[in-house]
Design an enzyme around this catalytic site. Structure first.
Site, PDB file in Angstrom:
ATOM      1  N   HIS A  25       0.850  -1.189   0.000  1.00 48.34           N
ATOM      2  CA  HIS A  25       0.000   0.000   0.000  1.00 48.34           C
ATOM      3  C   HIS A  25       0.884   1.237   0.000  1.00 48.34           C
ATOM      4  O   HIS A  25       2.021   1.198   0.459  1.00 48.34           O
ATOM      5  CB  HIS A  25      -0.949   0.012   1.209  1.00 48.34           C
ATOM      6  CG  HIS A  25      -0.242  -0.122   2.513  1.00 48.34           C
ATOM      7  ND1 HIS A  25       0.183  -1.342   3.019  1.00 48.34           N
ATOM      8  CD2 HIS A  25       0.165   0.792   3.425  1.00 48.34           C
ATOM      9  CE1 HIS A  25       0.794  -1.161   4.164  1.00 48.34           C
ATOM     10  NE2 HIS A  25       0.815   0.139   4.439  1.00 48.34           N
ATOM     11  N   HIS A  39       0.964   5.285   1.106  1.00 49.86           N
ATOM     12  CA  HIS A  39       0.337   6.354   1.891  1.00 49.86           C
ATOM     13  C   HIS A  39       0.447   7.674   1.128  1.00 49.86           C
ATOM     14  O   HIS A  39       1.538   8.017   0.651  1.00 49.86           O
ATOM     15  CB  HIS A  39       1.086   6.571   3.217  1.00 49.86           C
ATOM     16  CG  HIS A  39       1.147   5.387   4.127  1.00 49.86           C
ATOM     17  ND1 HIS A  39       0.409   5.315   5.293  1.00 49.86           N
ATOM     18  CD2 HIS A  39       1.862   4.235   4.074  1.00 49.86           C
ATOM     19  CE1 HIS A  39       0.692   4.170   5.917  1.00 49.86           C
ATOM     20  NE2 HIS A  39       1.570   3.505   5.199  1.00 49.86           N
TER      21      HIS A  39
HETATM   22  P1  5GP Z   1       2.001   0.526   7.308  1.00 50.32           P
HETATM   23  O1  5GP Z   1       2.502   0.859   8.689  1.00 50.32           O
HETATM   24  O2  5GP Z   1       1.876  -0.959   7.115  1.00 50.32           O
HETATM   25  O3  5GP Z   1       2.756   1.203   6.205  1.00 50.32           O
HETATM   26  O4  5GP Z   1       0.573   1.166   7.225  1.00 50.32           O
HETATM   27  C1  5GP Z   1      -0.611   0.519   7.578  1.00 50.32           C
HETATM   28  C2  5GP Z   1      -1.660   1.590   7.722  1.00 50.32           C
HETATM   29  O5  5GP Z   1      -2.916   0.986   7.608  1.00 50.32           O
HETATM   30  C3  5GP Z   1      -1.620   2.332   9.050  1.00 50.32           C
HETATM   31  O6  5GP Z   1      -1.485   3.725   8.807  1.00 50.32           O
HETATM   32  C4  5GP Z   1      -2.946   1.981   9.695  1.00 50.32           C
HETATM   33  O7  5GP Z   1      -3.510   3.069  10.404  1.00 50.32           O
HETATM   34  C5  5GP Z   1      -3.805   1.583   8.512  1.00 50.32           C
HETATM   35  N1  5GP Z   1      -4.811   0.568   8.790  1.00 50.32           N
HETATM   36  C6  5GP Z   1      -4.612  -0.612   9.456  1.00 50.32           C
HETATM   37  N2  5GP Z   1      -5.756  -1.310   9.494  1.00 50.32           N
HETATM   38  C7  5GP Z   1      -6.684  -0.571   8.840  1.00 50.32           C
HETATM   39  C8  5GP Z   1      -8.074  -0.786   8.563  1.00 50.32           C
HETATM   40  O8  5GP Z   1      -8.682  -1.797   8.918  1.00 50.32           O
HETATM   41  N3  5GP Z   1      -8.712   0.188   7.851  1.00 50.32           N
HETATM   42  C9  5GP Z   1      -8.066   1.323   7.441  1.00 50.32           C
HETATM   43  N4  5GP Z   1      -8.794   2.226   6.770  1.00 50.32           N
HETATM   44  N5  5GP Z   1      -6.771   1.555   7.712  1.00 50.32           N
HETATM   45  C10 5GP Z   1      -6.093   0.614   8.394  1.00 50.32           C
END
Ligand code: 5GP
Ligand code: ZN
Length: 138
Positions: free
Chosen positions: A101, A103
């Protein structure tokens, strides 16, 4: 390809509801549930890739184009002054959801910034050595 126990596979494919800002046959872009800033958006491919290393060619080509569109829409809709495009690979880099993903984080003049690391001094000899190591690994 979807992965059964993956929350982002379920969100991207509509099995779990989300605040969707964009959807096509390949992607869903949603608002982050715990945003760094209001409007923090995640671009999620509908196919499962663990991270950038395992992404296919088509995704690599199209994801940055979509990041450009979402960023432009944030500037227009949220009146932010800039935005960060962030993509974490591996737990050491802060990746918590192991489905690729990207951001897109709105930023405002005078507000919090993404780059908050301490800047080390670099030594020319060491820089040359490190550059050589990375180059040799390509
Ligand atoms: P990472 O740290 O893996 O780059 O980012 C994961 C992101 O996904 C985090 O910013 C977290 O807040 C978001 N996230 C985790 N679970 C969910 C969810 O169930 N729904 C949404 N909309 N965001 C999520
Ligand atoms: Zn997945």
């Amino acid at each position: 390809m979807k992965k059964d126990d993956c929350i982002f596979c379920k969100i991207a494919n509509g099995e779990i509801p989300s605040d969707t800002v964009y959807e096509d046959d390949k992607y869903r872009a949603i608002l982050d549930l715990s945003p760094a800033v209001k409007g923090h958006t995640l671009i999620i491919p509908k196919d499962h890739f663990d991270d950038l290393l395992s992404a296919d060619e088509e995704t690599l080509e199209s994801v940055l184009k979509l990041a450009q569109r979402i960023g432009a829409a944030q500037l227009k809709a949220l009146k932010c002054d800039g935005f960060n495009v962030v993509q974490n690979n591996g737990e050491a880099a802060g990746q918590t959801v192991h489905h690729l993903h990207v951001h897109i984080i709105p930023r405002y003049n005078g507000g919090a910034k993404m780059v908050a690391w301490e800047q080390l001094k670099s030594e020319p000899e060491e820089q040359q050595k490190i550059a050589g190591e990375i180059k040799a690994a390509l």
